[in-house]
Design a protein around this motif. Structure first.
Motif, short mmCIF file in Angstrom:
data_model
loop_
_atom_site.label_atom_id
_atom_site.label_comp_id
_atom_site.label_asym_id
_atom_site.label_seq_id
_atom_site.Cartn_x
_atom_site.Cartn_y
_atom_site.Cartn_z
N THR A 217 0.95 -1.23 0.23
CA THR A 217 0.17 0.09 0.07
C THR A 217 0.79 1.19 0.11
O THR A 217 1.84 1.26 0.85
N ASP A 218 0.51 2.08 -0.91
CA ASP A 218 1.22 3.51 -0.89
C ASP A 218 0.30 4.31 -0.15
O ASP A 218 -0.57 5.13 -0.29
N HIS A 219 0.55 4.49 1.36
CA HIS A 219 0.11 5.07 2.38
C HIS A 219 -0.33 6.59 2.09
O HIS A 219 -1.25 7.36 2.48
N GLN A 220 0.69 7.24 1.44
CA GLN A 220 0.79 8.63 1.18
C GLN A 220 -0.26 8.99 0.10
O GLN A 220 -0.56 10.28 0.13
N SER A 221 -0.52 8.07 -0.72
CA SER A 221 -1.52 8.49 -1.74
C SER A 221 -2.96 8.22 -1.31
O SER A 221 -3.92 8.67 -1.90
N ILE A 222 -3.29 7.58 -0.12
CA ILE A 222 -4.52 7.27 0.34
C ILE A 222 -5.46 8.78 0.25
O ILE A 222 -6.53 8.91 -0.26
N THR A 223 -5.04 9.90 1.15
CA THR A 223 -5.40 11.10 1.08
C THR A 223 -5.81 11.60 -0.14
O THR A 223 -7.00 12.20 -0.45
N LYS B 238 -8.66 9.84 -1.83
CA LYS B 238 -10.03 10.13 -1.13
C LYS B 238 -10.44 11.57 -1.40
O LYS B 238 -11.68 11.69 -1.75
N ASN B 239 -9.50 12.38 -1.79
CA ASN B 239 -9.79 13.77 -2.23
C ASN B 239 -10.56 13.77 -3.72
O ASN B 239 -11.19 14.62 -4.17
N TRP B 240 -10.26 12.65 -4.44
CA TRP B 240 -11.07 12.52 -5.66
C TRP B 240 -12.39 12.18 -5.55
O TRP B 240 -13.15 12.30 -6.63
N GLY B 241 -13.16 11.89 -4.38
CA GLY B 241 -14.34 11.81 -4.25
C GLY B 241 -14.83 10.21 -4.08
O GLY B 241 -16.09 10.08 -3.96
N PHE B 242 -13.91 9.44 -3.92
CA PHE B 242 -13.98 7.96 -4.05
C PHE B 242 -14.96 7.72 -2.55
O PHE B 242 -15.78 6.78 -2.68
#
Length: 257
Positions: free
Chosen positions: A242-248, A251-255
């Protein structure tokens, strides 16, 4: 008197490769050893497993403190068979190699040697992969022994974090002394690849992959830098991709709305 650790050994170059013979020699100085390795070379198999053919395990040698088996599967198959069938419990340590050739940087993703190590980590076994930067079947592994033993003893003493295994690469000597051991990160690198195209006697085309390794990372904290400067590289590898830094960001894409 402390009980000697149970060590499971495998590789991807096959049961008869010189690299695994050196690893067996060193491990027998440290603990009880069980070897389960492919009966033929399985380089580049990564984390492949066998699901469409039956697997077989063949006893080669058994004596006090030592058992050796070959199997007709991949390196990951060998780990699974070693733990579940041959040993019947989790070994205290899993070691894979010594691979004939580098498994630094991006090569870890293709490596059968490291596929076996990652499988060990998934199963909760402290696991280490060893590779020598020499692809020759007749490679000289003698200078690797002291470093392998040192790293093994440190892992047995201190353990490894859950879900973490070690990728160890050892440089050639080639007139240079090895300067020590460096703990480092995986370098950013890639293979520039292409296919040679040929035609068989029936006029059907076939393809042969070839490529050139390109180090794209000039930092001094990488495995490639360590090896180029005559250090043994030790890279801790996580099974959590998992690329934990990319989760936020995602999420900001609206998923998650």
């Amino acid at each position: 008197m402390n009980k000697r650790p149970l060590i499971l050994i495998t590789n991807d170059d096959g049961i008869h490769a010189l690299g695994i013979r050196t690893l067996i020699k060193v491990m027998r100085q440290i603990g009880e050893v069980v070897v389960v390795a492919p009966d033929s070379p399985m380089s580049g198999m990564g984390h492949a497993i066998t699901i469409s053919n039956p697997l077989r395990v063949n006893l080669i040698k058994k004596e006090e403190g030592y058992e050796e088996y070959s199997c007709n599967g991949t390196p990951v198959d060998a780990v699974k068979l070693g733990e579940k069938v041959v040993v019947g419990r989790k070994p205290d340590l899993l070691v894979s190699g010594i691979n004939h050739g580098s498994n630094s940087s991006i090569n870890i993703l293709y490596s059968g040697t490291m596929g076996a190590v990652i499988e060990g980590a998934i199963s909760g076994i402290p696991s280490i992969g060893f590779s020598l930067l020499d692809y020759s079947p007749e490679a000289d592994f003698s200078h690797t022994e002291e470093y392998i033993k040192k790293i093994i003893l440190k892992v047995l003493e201190n353990g490894l974090p859950e879900g973490v295994c070690l990728n160890v690469n050892i440089p050639l000597v080639n007139g240079y002394d090895i300067r020590g051991i460096k703990v480092c990160r995986q370098a950013k690198a890639a293979w520039e690849e292409d296919f040679d195209v040929h035609t068989d006697p029936h006029q059907r085309k076939f393809y042969w992959l070839h490529g050139e390794f390109k180090n794209l990372d000039d930092a001094v904290d990488t495995d490639e830098w360590a090896l180029e400067n005559h250090y043994v590289s030790v890279t801790p590898v996580k099974i959590d991709l998992t690329d934990h830094q990319s989760i936020t960001q995602l999420k900001n894409w609206g998923f998650n709305n």
